[in-house]
Design a protein around this motif. Structure first.
Motif, mmCIF file in Angstrom:
data_model
loop_
_atom_site.group_PDB
_atom_site.id
_atom_site.type_symbol
_atom_site.label_atom_id
_atom_site.label_comp_id
_atom_site.label_asym_id
_atom_site.label_seq_id
_atom_site.Cartn_x
_atom_site.Cartn_y
_atom_site.Cartn_z
ATOM 1 N N LEU A 118 0.807 -1.230 0.000
ATOM 2 C CA LEU A 118 0.000 0.000 0.000
ATOM 3 C C LEU A 118 0.838 1.279 0.000
ATOM 4 N N GLU A 119 1.939 1.261 0.759
ATOM 5 C CA GLU A 119 2.763 2.469 0.879
ATOM 6 C C GLU A 119 3.856 2.532 -0.180
ATOM 7 N N THR A 161 6.898 3.276 14.416
ATOM 8 C CA THR A 161 6.008 4.221 13.742
ATOM 9 C C THR A 161 5.168 5.033 14.721
ATOM 10 N N LYS A 162 4.757 6.201 14.252
ATOM 11 C CA LYS A 162 3.789 7.016 14.981
ATOM 12 C C LYS A 162 2.481 7.114 14.204
ATOM 13 N N ALA A 163 2.428 6.453 13.047
ATOM 14 C CA ALA A 163 1.341 6.685 12.092
ATOM 15 C C ALA A 163 -0.018 6.196 12.605
ATOM 16 N N ASN A 164 -1.030 7.023 12.403
ATOM 17 C CA ASN A 164 -2.409 6.639 12.673
ATOM 18 C C ASN A 164 -3.031 6.205 11.347
ATOM 19 N N GLN A 165 -3.555 4.973 11.304
ATOM 20 C CA GLN A 165 -4.108 4.437 10.049
ATOM 21 C C GLN A 165 -3.137 4.689 8.897
ATOM 22 N N PHE A 166 -1.961 4.107 9.010
ATOM 23 C CA PHE A 166 -0.906 4.180 7.987
ATOM 24 C C PHE A 166 -0.356 5.601 7.794
ATOM 25 N N GLY A 167 -0.850 6.559 8.583
ATOM 26 C CA GLY A 167 -0.441 7.953 8.411
ATOM 27 C C GLY A 167 -1.532 8.811 7.803
ATOM 28 N N LEU A 168 -2.568 8.157 7.296
ATOM 29 C CA LEU A 168 -3.673 8.902 6.676
ATOM 30 C C LEU A 168 -4.355 9.810 7.699
ATOM 31 N N LEU A 169 -4.354 9.377 8.979
ATOM 32 C CA LEU A 169 -4.927 10.207 10.039
ATOM 33 C C LEU A 169 -3.815 10.838 10.890
ATOM 34 N N GLY A 170 -2.692 11.113 10.253
ATOM 35 C CA GLY A 170 -1.627 11.839 10.928
ATOM 36 C C GLY A 170 -0.715 10.958 11.765
ATOM 37 N N PHE A 171 0.074 11.599 12.618
ATOM 38 C CA PHE A 171 1.138 10.907 13.341
ATOM 39 C C PHE A 171 1.110 11.310 14.806
ATOM 40 N N GLY A 172 1.203 10.323 15.680
ATOM 41 C CA GLY A 172 1.106 10.570 17.102
ATOM 42 C C GLY A 172 -0.295 11.024 17.458
ATOM 43 N N SER A 209 1.007 15.450 14.476
ATOM 44 C CA SER A 209 1.722 15.965 13.309
ATOM 45 C C SER A 209 1.098 15.442 12.021
ATOM 46 N N SER A 210 1.325 16.164 10.939
ATOM 47 C CA SER A 210 0.853 15.688 9.643
ATOM 48 C C SER A 210 1.995 15.044 8.852
ATOM 49 N N LYS A 211 3.149 14.953 9.482
ATOM 50 C CA LYS A 211 4.303 14.310 8.843
ATOM 51 C C LYS A 211 4.915 13.289 9.792
ATOM 52 N N GLY A 212 5.477 12.248 9.229
ATOM 53 C CA GLY A 212 6.108 11.250 10.081
ATOM 54 C C GLY A 212 7.027 10.342 9.293
ATOM 55 N N VAL A 213 7.909 9.688 10.015
ATOM 56 C CA VAL A 213 8.820 8.734 9.380
ATOM 57 C C VAL A 213 8.656 7.381 10.061
ATOM 58 N N ASP A 214 8.362 6.357 9.242
ATOM 59 C CA ASP A 214 8.331 4.975 9.746
ATOM 60 C C ASP A 214 9.681 4.349 9.431
ATOM 61 N N MET A 215 10.190 3.538 10.358
ATOM 62 C CA MET A 215 11.418 2.791 10.080
ATOM 63 C C MET A 215 11.130 1.326 10.320
ATOM 64 N N TYR A 216 11.664 0.477 9.458
ATOM 65 C CA TYR A 216 11.379 -0.949 9.637
ATOM 66 C C TYR A 216 12.582 -1.819 9.344
ATOM 67 N N LEU A 217 12.509 -3.017 9.905
ATOM 68 C CA LEU A 217 13.484 -4.068 9.650
ATOM 69 C C LEU A 217 12.677 -5.269 9.170
ATOM 70 N N ALA A 218 13.007 -5.759 7.978
ATOM 71 C CA ALA A 218 12.233 -6.859 7.406
ATOM 72 C C ALA A 218 13.129 -8.067 7.165
ATOM 73 N N ALA A 219 12.617 -9.247 7.501
ATOM 74 C CA ALA A 219 13.325 -10.498 7.221
ATOM 75 C C ALA A 219 12.397 -11.391 6.409
ATOM 76 N N LYS A 260 -0.943 -2.063 14.518
ATOM 77 C CA LYS A 260 -0.829 -0.617 14.334
ATOM 78 C C LYS A 260 -0.931 0.078 15.699
ATOM 79 N N PRO A 261 -0.375 1.266 15.810
ATOM 80 C CA PRO A 261 -0.509 1.999 17.073
ATOM 81 C C PRO A 261 -1.971 2.387 17.304
ATOM 82 N N ASP A 262 -2.280 2.769 18.527
ATOM 83 C CA ASP A 262 -3.635 3.231 18.850
ATOM 84 C C ASP A 262 -3.474 4.560 19.582
ATOM 85 N N ASN A 263 -3.151 5.594 18.821
ATOM 86 C CA ASN A 263 -2.707 6.864 19.410
ATOM 87 C C ASN A 263 -3.819 7.867 19.698
#
Lengths: 291, 139
Positions: free
Chosen positions: A40-41, A194-205, A166-176, A237-240
Motif C-alpha cells: 500500500l505504501e 512508527t507514529k502513524a495513525n491508520q498508515f499515516g492517513l490520520l496523521g502521526f502521534g 503531526s501531519s508528517k512522520g517517518v516509519d522505520m522498519y526491519l524486514a526479514a 498498528k498503534p492506537d494513538n
C-alpha cells in the motif's frame, strides 16, 4: 534509451558501481514472482507489509522497477494507492506512493463533508543488508533489509482537530524474508517503528500516545504454481488517538504473476475500525506493471 | 473420549513414522527414467536458449549429460554418486552472472514442466540447486 544509458553510466562511474551499462542493465534477470508486489505504501512486499525483497526483476547487476495501482473498497471508505518503485542492483529500493482515503458519505456524518478525502505521500527507501531470498536454501538465513517511509499528509487542520500531533512522520522498519523453496512457502516478519495513525492517513502521534511504537507485521505466502501465490498477512498498528480506536489489519490474498511485466493481486482485507466506523473489511485489488 | 485416547498414540506414531515412509526426491522425479527424461529436456532447453546457449559451445555434451544425470540423481538421494568437478571448478573462467544462473533455472523449470514433474517436486530440486549460485556465479 541512449541518453538514459549515458546518464546511468556516469552515475555508475561516479558511485564506483561496476555494472555493465548496456541493455543488460534493464534485463529482468530474477525469477518470476520472486520480487513480490508493491504494498500500500509503495515498498516491495505483500499488500500490507514491506518485505526484505528489492522491487523489480533486476539482479545485482541490473535495475528493475514497476508502477502500481491499488484500490480498496471498504463499507464506509475507499482507499486508493498509486506509485512507482525502482530497485537498484538488488540492493537499494526507492519508492513513491500517493494514497487517497475517500470518506464518501461518511465524511458528511463526521462533519468533514461528503467525499472529503485524506491524502498522503510516501517516499520510501530500503536497503538490503544481507541474504538472498532465492539462493540461501541451505541455511535458515533470511534476506534482511532495513527501510524508511517518509510520509506527509495534506490535512493539517483536521488532523490536529482529531488529536494527531503531526501531519508528517517517518516509519522505520526491519524486514526479514525467507523462502522455504522446498516447501514452496515464503514467510516474512517485519518490525516497524512508527507514529502513524491508520498508515499515516490520520496523521502521526496522538493525544493518547505521541511517541513511536514498535509494531509487528507478518506475511505467509504459499506458491501454488510459478505464477500464483496465496497467503495471509497481519499488521499491528498503534492506537494513538482517543477519538477513535485503531486495531490490527489483516488480509488473505491471491497474487497472479501473468509475466515479469504484469501482475495482479486480489485480497480480502480486514482493517477493523477506522474513524469510529466499525468493521472496515473489504476487497483489495492491485495491478502492477514493470520489469 | 475413548476414541481420543486411542487416536493420540496412533497420531503420534504416524507423525514419527512419516519421515521414514517419505519417498526420496529421486523417486518423486520418476527414478532413473524420470531423470534421464529431465536431463534430455534440460539440455535441449539450455542449448535453445539465446541467453545461455553459447555457454555450451566448448562443452563436451556427452560428458555434460553424464555428469548432469549423476548430479541430479546424487542430490535427489538416488543410488548414484556424482564424481565430477566441483561446481566452482566446472564453471571456472565462464564469467557467469546471476542472470545466466537464473536463465538456466528457468530453462530447467520448463524442462521439468515438459517432463511432467509436479511443481512442488520441482521446487524441492531447485532448493538443492539454488545454493550453487555462490560457486557458479563469478562475475
Amino acid at each position: 534509451m541512449r541518453p538514459l544509458l549515458k546518464i546511468l553510466s556516469v552515475i555508475a562511474c561516479l558511485t564506483g558501481i561496476d555494472a555493465p551499462v548496456s541493455a543488460q542493465l534493464f534485463e529482468s534477470g530474477r525469477l518470476l514472482a520472486t520480487t513480490g508486489v508493491n504494498q500500500l505504501e509503495g515498498a516491495g512486499g505483500g499488500g500490507l507489509v514491506p518485505w526484505a525483497l528489492i522491487t523489480g526483476y533486476g539482479t545485482r547487476d541490473a535495475i528493475g522497477g514497476n508502477v502500481h495501482g491499488t484500490y480498496v473498497w471498504l463499507p464506509n471508505f475507499t482507499l486508493g494507492s498509486a506509485g512507482a518503485a525502482i530497485g537498484l542492483y538488488d540492493r537499494v529500493e526507492l519508492s513513491y506512493a500517493h494514497e487517497t482515503f475517500d470518506t464518501r458519505t461518511t465524511g458528511g456524518k463526521l462533519g468533514l463533508g461528503n467525499g472529503y478525502a485524506f491524502n498522503e505521500d510516501v517516499v520510501g527507501l530500503k536497503l538490503r543488508v544481507f541474504g538472498n531470498v532465492v539462493y540461501d536454501q541451505d541455511s535458515w538465513m533470511p534476506q534482511v533489509a532495513v527501510g524508511a517511509q517518509f510520509k506527509s499528509t495534506d490535512n493539517h487542520a483536521i488532523l490536529h482537530a482529531i488529536g494527531a500531533k503531526s501531519s508528517k512522520g517517518v516509519d522505520m522498519y526491519l524486514a526479514a524474508t525467507k523462502l522455504f523453496l522446498e516447501e514452496s512457502l515464503l514467510l516474512d516478519a517485519t518490525v516497524r517503528l512508527t507514529k502513524a495513525n491508520q498508515f499515516g492517513l490520520l496523521g502521526f502521534g496522538g493525544d493518547r500516545n505521541g511517541g513511536y511504537s514498535f509494531e509487528f507485521e507478518g506475511s505467509a505466502a504459499y506458491l501454488i504454481s510459478r505464477q500464483i501465490a496465496i497467503g495471509a498477512e497481519v499488521r499491528t498498528k498503534p492506537d494513538n488517538l482517543s477519538f477513535a480506536k485503531e486495531g490490527t489489519a489483516v488480509d488473505v490474498f491471491a497474487a497472479y504473476f501473468l509475466t515479469k511485466n504484469l501482475s495482479t493481486t486480489v485480497a480480502y482485507v480486514g482493517l477493523g475500525d477506522i474513524a469510529r466506523q466499525k468493521g472496515q473489511n473489504g476487497v483489495y485489488v492491485s495491478l502492477q506493471a514493470g520489469f | 473420549m475413548a476414541h481420543w485416547i486411542i487416536a493420540f498414540p496412533a497420531i503420534a506414531f504416524l507423525l514419527v513414522a512419516a519421515p521414514e515412509a517419505k519417498a526420496t526426491l529421486y523417486d518423486d522425479m520418476g527414478g532413473k527414467e524420470g531423470i534421464d527424461r529431465l536431463v534430455d529436456n534440460s539440455i535441449k532447453s539450455f542449448l535453445a536458449d539465446p541467453r545461455i546457449g553459447k555457454t555450451f559451445d566448448d562443452t563436451n555434451m556427452v560428458r555434460f549429460r553424464t555428469m548432469l544425470t549423476a548430479q541430479f540423481c546424487h542430490i535427489a538421494d538416488g543410488p548414484c554418486k556424482y564424481n565430477g568437478h566441483s561446481m566452482a571448478v566446472a564453471h571456472r573462467g565462464l564469467a557467469l552472472r546471476q542472470v545466466d544462473f537464473n536463465a538456466l533455472a528457468e530453462d530447467l523449470q520448463s524442462a521439468m514442466d515438459v517432463s511432467g514433474i509436479p511443481f512442488r517436486t520441482q521446487n524441492r530440486l531447485l532448493a538443492l540447486l539454488a545454493p550453487m549460485q555462490r560457486d557458479v556465479v563469478t562475475k
